[in-house]
Enzyme design. Structure first.
Site, PDB file in Angstrom:
ATOM      1  N   GLU A 150      -6.445  -7.844  -1.273  1.00 21.44           N
ATOM      2  CA  GLU A 150      -7.026  -7.889   0.076  1.00 21.44           C
ATOM      3  C   GLU A 150      -8.520  -7.614  -0.006  1.00 21.44           C
ATOM      4  O   GLU A 150      -8.945  -6.466  -0.106  1.00 21.44           O
ATOM      5  CB  GLU A 150      -6.364  -6.861   1.015  1.00 21.44           C
ATOM      6  CG  GLU A 150      -4.950  -7.224   1.402  1.00 21.44           C
ATOM      7  CD  GLU A 150      -4.325  -6.244   2.392  1.00 21.44           C
ATOM      8  OE1 GLU A 150      -5.065  -5.602   3.169  1.00 21.44           O
ATOM      9  OE2 GLU A 150      -3.085  -6.114   2.375  1.00 21.44           O
ATOM     10  N   GLU A 202       0.830  -1.218   0.000  1.00 22.24           N
ATOM     11  CA  GLU A 202       0.000   0.000   0.000  1.00 22.24           C
ATOM     12  C   GLU A 202       0.858   1.259   0.000  1.00 22.24           C
ATOM     13  O   GLU A 202       0.698   2.131   0.857  1.00 22.24           O
ATOM     14  CB  GLU A 202      -0.951  -0.007   1.198  1.00 22.24           C
ATOM     15  CG  GLU A 202      -1.932  -1.172   1.148  1.00 22.24           C
ATOM     16  CD  GLU A 202      -3.128  -0.999   2.077  1.00 22.24           C
ATOM     17  OE1 GLU A 202      -2.992  -0.325   3.106  1.00 22.24           O
ATOM     18  OE2 GLU A 202      -4.199  -1.551   1.744  1.00 22.24           O
TER      19      GLU A 202
HETATM   20  C1  GAL Z   1      -4.429  -3.028   4.825  1.00 23.67           C
HETATM   21  C2  GAL Z   1      -3.006  -3.528   4.962  1.00 23.67           C
HETATM   22  C3  GAL Z   1      -2.987  -4.848   5.706  1.00 23.67           C
HETATM   23  C4  GAL Z   1      -3.801  -4.724   6.967  1.00 23.67           C
HETATM   24  C5  GAL Z   1      -5.204  -4.267   6.627  1.00 23.67           C
HETATM   25  C6  GAL Z   1      -6.086  -4.075   7.827  1.00 23.67           C
HETATM   26  O1  GAL Z   1      -4.485  -1.718   4.458  1.00 23.67           O
HETATM   27  O2  GAL Z   1      -2.423  -3.717   3.702  1.00 23.67           O
HETATM   28  O3  GAL Z   1      -1.670  -5.191   6.001  1.00 23.67           O
HETATM   29  O4  GAL Z   1      -3.186  -3.821   7.808  1.00 23.67           O
HETATM   30  O5  GAL Z   1      -5.142  -3.029   6.010  1.00 23.67           O
HETATM   31  O6  GAL Z   1      -6.236  -5.253   8.492  1.00 23.67           O
END
Ligand code: GAL
Length: 732
Positions: A251, A182
């Site tokens: 994600e 990110e």
């Molecule tokens: C995302 C990040 C992950 C984790 C997630 C929240 O933005 O890439 O590593 O932190 O948020 O659980």
């Protein structure tokens, strides 16, 4: 032998070598990743290896496979692998090679998200704390020392994977890797230096020649050939930055994390399935659930600050490795339905037609024989009856139906057919027989070796070798002082940048102050008992997980930053900020290694009973117990305790804190396009009451449990429980 027979022999050798290697190329085009030349729709799930035990890995990965997953995704956690510069640890829970080989054994692919910055609610975002102290360093920007360290670690991991032949190009399971995490928002804030770092990171990664593509998540400027991917609750608005790259969702948030004192978020599976189907109908070809199994932040690995030890995440497999219904089965059904459309999905672009104001059909046709359709109703409250290919279809609100043959709906995201898990925590060991040792405050000033005429930043002193740092000073008060002015005692005011502070004056506990996830800093203000002569002030500063996200979080201050003031004395406030302060890193009990079988006998423990309980605040508790029969997962019910840490047989179960959840505990509600359908639960209860005890950490008999309690909690209420889950009538 003539030339022709030599060439035939050579070809044969090459053929045999190729067969023996079972290697395939991984490439991509605008539709999807291509494995061995074939476009694929891939379903993936995050399982972070240090968040469970090696004994749990295979079962978790099998469950993922049965849930319809093709890929297991994990970050690589630099801090645990390189605890001090050049000293590496790949043992036990940190055995990355074993984890990836387990993925391979089960027959799944892997996405290795090296980072090495990972965020992940992990201590310091996965970057070792010692790196902060390399002269001239600045994290995640165009900075020589940072880039050198990052390159060194990334190379090491890639080399390790290569020498074990774990990349798909070598016949291994790894089909994808990630560099950074990110970075988009950081890059925008850092301007030219951010851009230079981004390009450097991409080139460095690509230069490692893994034979599989690299991704950068949430980084629209990912330079070619690196694929930019999406992270979020929804990703149907996402497009890759070049028309020749596929749409990958690295994600897809299956739930959310919890922080001590916060409510428990849950994401209904209907909304998650809707989000995934919506991404796929738009041409998305790779979806990773973050998390598929969240697990546990053992030890001091939780980040934040204030992230709980549980990283359950409301994931399809719960913290303890048990299947969570109806999430697991509903997603499994979704995956089956999507897979039935796979060929049509990767072979064509959708034709989109309107079926109503808020209803659409996405139709994928491959040749004349093949047709798959996704029928969507975006209305949040109303069901719709639509006509598609002269047939009627009922679409519940906020849902998508999948028709693998363009006729029969085999799945609708809002229609959950699986039953719900009923979880029970059954007490198996109702009570331990405790012995107690009071943390020794009397020797604090003598034992202290670090002194300064100012308040030092917490992390600079501890380097995160412990959560705890003592700040000790003394103040002389003349005998003419009156200690009850206008009926009020003098008071002390202590300002801390975070995360918690306990105040002791002349060996007596005066009170505590705690930050929260939203407000890390805290101030203690309370009455104190002073006397004429020398008064000893001892402040115990505690961290609750180091930050894992935020602009240059490595520069954020922690601990007692001041001022420290005494009020209510005859001659006005006394400012202790620039007193002579001495420091002690960690607790006496930590220095004596009380948590281990070797260290436990180094102090005199006293039988603890409710009757003889002393009023001291900081206490160590010890007990022995036998492992319960059976193989159900185990947990400690820490009700009755305050805040601290717990160890079993020398292994750290993690931090505990019975902080009560405050906030908005609405019933679940739709909150529009950018937020998921979200439920917040558990207000008025401790955010985390149960703490996972891995079965493999126990011996049949004589297990040592050690608890360090900061708030004078009552250990007699601690019990060991078995977690059981029942689901009536769940289909395979
Ligand atoms: C995302 C990040 C992950 C984790 C997630 C929240 O933005 O890439 O590593 O932190 O948020 O659980």
């Amino acid at each position: 032998m003539n030339i022709t027979s030599i060439s035939i022999l050579l070809l044969l050798v090459l053929f045999v070598l190729f067969l023996g290697c079972n290697c395939s190329n991984v490439s991509y085009d605008r539709k999807s990743l291509l494995i061995n030349g074939h476009r694929r729709i891939l379903i993936s799930g995050s399982i972070h290896y240090p968040r469970s035990t090696p004994q749990m890995w295979e079962d978790l990965i099998w469950k993922a496979k049965h849930g319809g997953l093709d890929v297991i995704d994990t970050y690589v956690f630099w801090d645990v692998h390189e605890p001090s510069p050049g000293n590496y640890n790949f043992e036990g829970r940190y055995d990355l090679v074993r984890f990836i080989k387990t993925v391979q054994k089960v027959g799944l692919y892997a996405n290795l998200r090296i980072g090495p910055y990972v965020c992940a609610e992990w201590n310091f975002g996965g970057i070792p704390v010692w790196l902060k102290y390399v002269p001239g360093i600045s994290f995640r920007t165009d900075n020589g020392p940072f880039k050198a360290a990052m390159q060194g670690f990334t190379q090491k991991i890639v080399q390790m994977m290569k020498s074990e032949k774990l990349f798909q190009s070598q016949g291994g399971p790894i089909i994808l890797s990630q560099i950074e995490n990110e970075y988009g928002p950081e890059r925008r804030a850092m301007g030219a230096a951010g851009h230079a770092y981004l390009n450097w990171a991409a080139n460095m990664a690509v230069g490692l020649g893994t034979g599989v593509p690299w991704v950068m998540c949430k980084e629209n400027d990912a330079p070619d050939p690196v694929i930019n991917s999406c992270n979020g609750f929804y990703c149907d608005n996402f497009s890759p930055n070049k028309p020749f790259k596929p749409s990958l969702w690295t994600e897809s948030w299956s739930g959310w994390f919890t922080d001590f004192g916060g409510p428990i978020p849950q994401r209904p599976v209907q909304d998650l399935a809707f989000a995934v189907a919506r991404f796929v109908q738009k041409g998305g070809s790779y979806v990773n659930y973050y998390m598929y199994h969240g697990g546990t932040n053992f030890g001091r690995s939780a980040g934040g600050p204030f992230i709980t030890t549980s990283y359950d995440y409301d994931a399809p497999i719960d913290e303890y490795g048990l299947i969570r219904q109806p999430k697991y089965n509903h997603l499994k059904d979704l995956h089956k339905a999507i897979k039935r459309c796979e060929h049509a999905l990767v072979s064509s672009d959708p034709t989109v037609t309107s079926l109503g104001t808020l209803q659409q059909a996405h139709v994928f046709s491959a040749g004349t024989a093949e047709c798959a359709a996704f029928l969507a109703n975006y209305h949040e409250q109303s069901a719709a009856t639509v006509i598609f290919n002269n047939r009627h279809y009922e679409l519940p609100p906020w849902s998508i139906s999948i028709l693998p043959d363009c006729r029969t709906s085999v799945f609708n995201t809002a229609k959950v057919r699986s039953q719900t898990s009923v979880v029970k925590m059954l007490t198996v060991n109702p009570r331990f027989s405790w012995e107690t040792y009071d943390e020794d405050l009397s020797s604090l000033d003598e034992s202290s070796r670090i002194t300064a005429a100012r308040l030092l930043e917490h992390l600079n002193v501890t380097r995160d070798t412990s959560d705890y740092l003592w700040y000790i000073t003394s103040v002389d008060i003349s005998s003419s002082e009156s200690f009850l002015r206008g009926g009020h005692k003098p008071s002390i005011n202590v300002q801390s940048a975070g995360h918690a502070v306990h105040v002791f004056v002349n060996g007596k506990f005066s009170g505590s102050a705690f930050g929260t996830r939203k407000q890390r800093s805290c101030t203690f203000n309370g009455p104190v008992n002073l006397h004429a002569g020398t008064n000893k002030i001892a402040l115990l500063s505690a961290t609750v997980g180091l930050p894992n996200v935020g602009r240059h979080y490595e520069t954020w201050e922690t601990g007692i930053t001041g001022p420290v003031l005494l009020h209510g004395l005859d001659h006005g406030p006394k400012d202790l900020t620039h007193n002579k302060w001495s420091y002690q890193v960690g607790l006496k009990g930590e220095a004596l290694n009380l948590v281990s079988f070797d260290g436990v006998s180094s102090v005199d423990w006293v039988q603890d009973s409710l009757a003889t309980r002393s009023r001291s605040q900081l206490k160590w508790h010890k007990a022995y117990f036998n492992a319960p029969e059976g193989n159900e997962p185990l947990a400690l019910d820490m009700e009755g305790m305050g805040k601290g840490q717990v160890w079993i047989n020398g292994q750290s179960i993690g931090r505990y804190w019975l902080a009560y959840a405050k906030g908005d505990c609405n019933s679940c509600s739709y909150s529009g396009t950018f937020k998921p359908v979200k439920c917040q639960l558990g207000c008025g209860q401790p955010t985390q009451r149960w703490y996972h005890v891995p079965r493999s950490w126990l011996k049949p008999t004589n297990n040592l449990i050690i608890v360090f309690e900061e708030l004078g909690g009552n250990p007699w209420k601690i019990s060991l429980v078995k977690r059981t889950v029942h689901t009536a009538g769940v289909r395979d």
